[in-house]
Design an enzyme around this catalytic site. Structure first.
Site, PDB file in Angstrom:
ATOM      1  N   ASP A 200       0.815  -1.207   0.000  1.00  0.00           N
ATOM      2  CA  ASP A 200       0.000   0.000   0.000  1.00  0.00           C
ATOM      3  C   ASP A 200       0.850   1.259   0.000  1.00  0.00           C
ATOM      4  O   ASP A 200       0.375   2.334  -0.394  1.00  0.00           O
ATOM      5  CB  ASP A 200      -0.926  -0.017   1.222  1.00  0.00           C
ATOM      6  N   MET A 281      -8.335   5.750   2.095  1.00  0.00           N
ATOM      7  CA  MET A 281      -8.362   7.007   1.342  1.00  0.00           C
ATOM      8  C   MET A 281      -7.046   7.294   0.620  1.00  0.00           C
ATOM      9  O   MET A 281      -6.968   8.249  -0.144  1.00  0.00           O
ATOM     10  CB  MET A 281      -8.673   8.164   2.296  1.00  0.00           C
ATOM     11  N   ARG A 282      -6.015   6.475   0.861  1.00  0.00           N
ATOM     12  CA  ARG A 282      -4.736   6.748   0.214  1.00  0.00           C
ATOM     13  C   ARG A 282      -4.859   6.659  -1.308  1.00  0.00           C
ATOM     14  O   ARG A 282      -4.184   7.394  -2.036  1.00  0.00           O
ATOM     15  CB  ARG A 282      -3.670   5.776   0.720  1.00  0.00           C
ATOM     16  N   ALA A 283      -5.733   5.797  -1.802  1.00  0.00           N
ATOM     17  CA  ALA A 283      -5.903   5.654  -3.250  1.00  0.00           C
ATOM     18  C   ALA A 283      -6.364   6.957  -3.879  1.00  0.00           C
ATOM     19  O   ALA A 283      -5.865   7.363  -4.943  1.00  0.00           O
ATOM     20  CB  ALA A 283      -6.894   4.539  -3.543  1.00  0.00           C
ATOM     21  N   VAL A 286      -3.338   9.469  -3.816  1.00  0.00           N
ATOM     22  CA  VAL A 286      -2.288   9.102  -4.777  1.00  0.00           C
ATOM     23  C   VAL A 286      -2.767   9.322  -6.206  1.00  0.00           C
ATOM     24  O   VAL A 286      -2.028   9.830  -7.063  1.00  0.00           O
ATOM     25  CB  VAL A 286      -1.858   7.644  -4.562  1.00  0.00           C
TER      26      VAL A 286
END
Length: 667
Positions: A200, A281-283, A286
């Protein structure tokens, strides 16, 4: 200094980086380092390392404070460097971007840095010796075979990637320095998957495969041979292309902060992430940063649909919700539907199924594996309505569950992992020994103890203790190691009842998932009909073992002796190939032996031969029903193995059994 293959000479990159997802991903993450690095997955021989090592040569140089070992930016008002503080008018210098390679077998001290042992002992000075993370600051940290990286190093990288700095608190040293870098990892999925936490942390991921077009393969070979024959001339022939690429990257780096990301574009990014059911929420973050970098790369001042599409194909494949043994991927049809495309792109980016080929060519590659299965003639009886599987028809396993811990007895000294006790680089301190190299956590008490008897001979009358190099002792630590978990599965007719085979496959898949989480190597031996087969040689790729197991048919007689002999042969070979990795044998059978003359006697002799190897063995008894012969328990005695009924493989089932025993004892 050795020459590296030019980035722009990679076949596919010269046709435009947008046609080469690997090259494009590397460029985008250098335009905007906040994207979070790149993970390159692909088969061996696809020039993953070649193109990564070529990247540093085309990056614009950076400005650093002169003499600072930690590459601080002169424009930073408060640089986090142990060599500081610096004067406001401190001199600066320009140097190329570094590409720092992190070896898979590196020690934690080598990565983080540590006390300079020689100066501490000889001069009595406490001085910090920077590690690889300090050298990689504002550069590229490259980890080849990142999926084989030890867990304690993975934890170090996770901390640095999350905080943007490295903190060392050990051995009288307290140091904190900036550690912001572009992390690039390459891996062959056949050798094992990556820990989800580290996966991730990679902003982008691409799949690579070798080209299938003969003309492209010819061009790859031609360029590689030309480079090997005369590296200087070959590099010079691409010098102009390299300079043009550097100028374009520099222009994009200056433009990236001016690109507008509208609310409409943000909403579309959120819709894509929600529709594809990505975790966290990192997607979204990024993907937004990647879309902005892609717009800057194409000299646009506003993010467009094309930028969002390119970002989704690079940032989301490894973040979609999937089963443990599923490969990363992205549904292009669903992506097109969300973006409102009326029809597919005439020449879409390869996405997760394609990537850089040797050395870097982009290609569409279907990496799914469909193993052909043969129907055993001995299993040719018609299937009964009572639930016996049709010949050659694999039973479908159920949902996996948490298994009990199976471990090798004793204390080993293998690769760091999470299964059996072992002496490793991390863990609790249990003793001291002479260092193998100059890195390691010193054991001060034992170092003093080693030096004390020699003080008179060294002429010390008073004052500080006189140390020599041979006095140094470092800590010996006990942690956990990974093992070779070899599964031997009975696939004969006595196991062919559909319900039983489903239970067996579910149990073995659950154990495979446990092996994946504990970073083990796995192998698979099966026996049925008249012989045994090494269905999967020992490997780190647990998902390949899962696919082979799912496709395993059942039927025929039970050649138990042949199965045990094949296991003995495999273990003897692996002891030579990988002597430090201790094996754990998981034998899944009901204990019957029906193939060939004197089947039972030959099985007992084969069991005795295997038991003489001293291998830790767990026999999972698959016999069910009211009438049981108990053959598996006798076989376990012959093997000196732990006996485990199929129903007790689950950790929850074992806990329930213990609790019932406690309640009965109390009553």
């Amino acid at each position: 200094m050795p020459k590296h293959f030019p980035f722009s000479a990679v076949v596919g990159s010269d046709a435009g980086l947008d046609s080469n997802p690997m090259a494009l991903a590397l460029i985008l993450t250098t335009i905007s380092p906040e994207v979070g690095g790149v993970l390159v997955r692909g088969e061996k021989g696809t020039a993953k390392s070649t193109i990564v090592r070529a990247l540093a040569a085309v990056l614009p140089p950076i400005e650093v404070i002169a003499g600072d070992r930690f590459s601080s930016d002169p424009r930073d008002p408060a640089p986090l460097s142990p060599d500081g503080p610096f004067a406001a008018d401190a001199a600066s210098e320009t140097r190329p971007v570094r590409l720092v390679e992190l070896p898979v077998g590196a020690t934690e001290d080598r990565v983080l840095g540590s006390l300079h042992l020689e100066r501490a002992l000889s001069e009595g000075r406490t001085e910090y010796e920077p590690g690889l993370l300090a050298r990689a600051h504002r550069g590229i940290l490259y980890v080849d075979e990142v999926n084989l990286l030890h867990d304690h190093l993975v934890d170090v990288l996770l901390d640095a990637a999350a905080m943007g700095r490295s903190t060392v608190e050990r051995d009288g040293v307290s140091v904190e320095h900036a550690a912001r870098f572009v992390m690039v990892g390459t891996m062959n999925p056949e050798e094992g998957e990556l820990r989800p936490q580290l996966l991730d942390r990679f902003g982008l991921t691409v799949e690579v495969a070798a080209p299938r077009d003969p003309a492209l393969r010819v061009e790859v070979v031609r360029r590689r041979m030309a480079f090997d024959a005369d590296p200087d001339a070959f590099v010079a022939s691409y010098a102009e292309d390299e300079r043009a690429l550097t100028d374009r990257i520099l222009a994009a780096q200056k433009l990236v902060d001016q690109v507008e990301l509208s609310d409409v574009a943000l909403l579309r990014i959120a819709e894509i992430c929600a529709a594809l059911e990505v975790d966290g929420m990192r997607a979204d973050i990024v993907m937004a940063r990647t879309a902005v970098a892609h717009a800057a790369w194409h000299e646009r001042s506003e993010v467009t649909t094309d930028d969002i599409r390119a970002a989704a194909r690079l940032a989301l494949p490894h973040r979609r919700r999937r089963n443990p043994f599923d490969a990363p991927g992205l549904d292009d049809d669903l992506l097109a539907e969300i973006l409102g495309d009326d029809e597919p792109d005439p020449d879409p980016d390869p996405g997760p199924g394609g990537g850089s080929d040797s050395p870097g060519e982009s290609a569409h590659g279907d990496r799914s594996e469909a193993d052909a299965t043969e129907v055993d003639p001995a299993a040719g009886q018609s299937a009964q309505s009572a639930g016996r599987s049709a010949p050659g028809t694999p039973a479908t396993p159920g949902a996996t569950y948490r298994t009990r811990l199976l471990a090798v007895s004793g204390v080993g000294a293998g690769e760091a992992g999470r299964r059996s006790r072992a002496l490793t680089a991390s863990g609790r301190r249990v003793g001291a020994a002479r260092p193998v190299d100059r890195f390691g956590a010193p054991h001060l008490t034992e170092t003093l103890r080693a030096a004390a008897p020699h003080q008179r001979g060294r002429g010390r009358e008073s004052g500080p203790i006189r140390f020599r190099g041979e006095d140094l002792r470092v800590a010996v630590r006990e942690g956990r190691e990974s093992n070779l978990v070899l599964f031997c599965v009975d696939a004969s007719g006595s196991m062919a009842a559909r319900t039983r085979m489903e239970q067996v496959k579910t149990a073995v898949l659950s154990l495979l998932l446990d092996a994946y989480q504990r970073r083990d190597k796995v192998g698979l031996v099966t026996f049925r009909g008249t012989g045994a087969e090494l269905a999967l040689p020992p490997t780190g790729s647990v998902d390949v073992a899962a696919r082979r197991l799912r496709d395993l048919p059942a039927g025929g007689r039970t050649p138990l002796a042949e199965g045990l002999l094949e296991v003995t042969r495999v273990l003897d070979l692996e002891r030579i190939r990988d002597p430090r990795r201790r094996p754990l044998l998981v034998l899944v059978t009901d204990g019957r032996a029906t193939a060939g003359p004197d089947a039972v006697a030959r099985s007992r002799r084969a069991a005795a031969l295997l038991a003489a190897r001293g291998v830790t063995t767990v026999l999972v008894d698959c016999e069910t029903g009211a009438l049981r012969l108990g053959l598996a328990r006798h076989l376990a005695d012959d093997l000196a193995a732990e006996y485990l009924p199929l129903a007790e493989v689950s950790a929850d089932a074992l806990t329930g059994t213990v609790q019932r025993s406690i309640r009965q004892g109390a009553a």
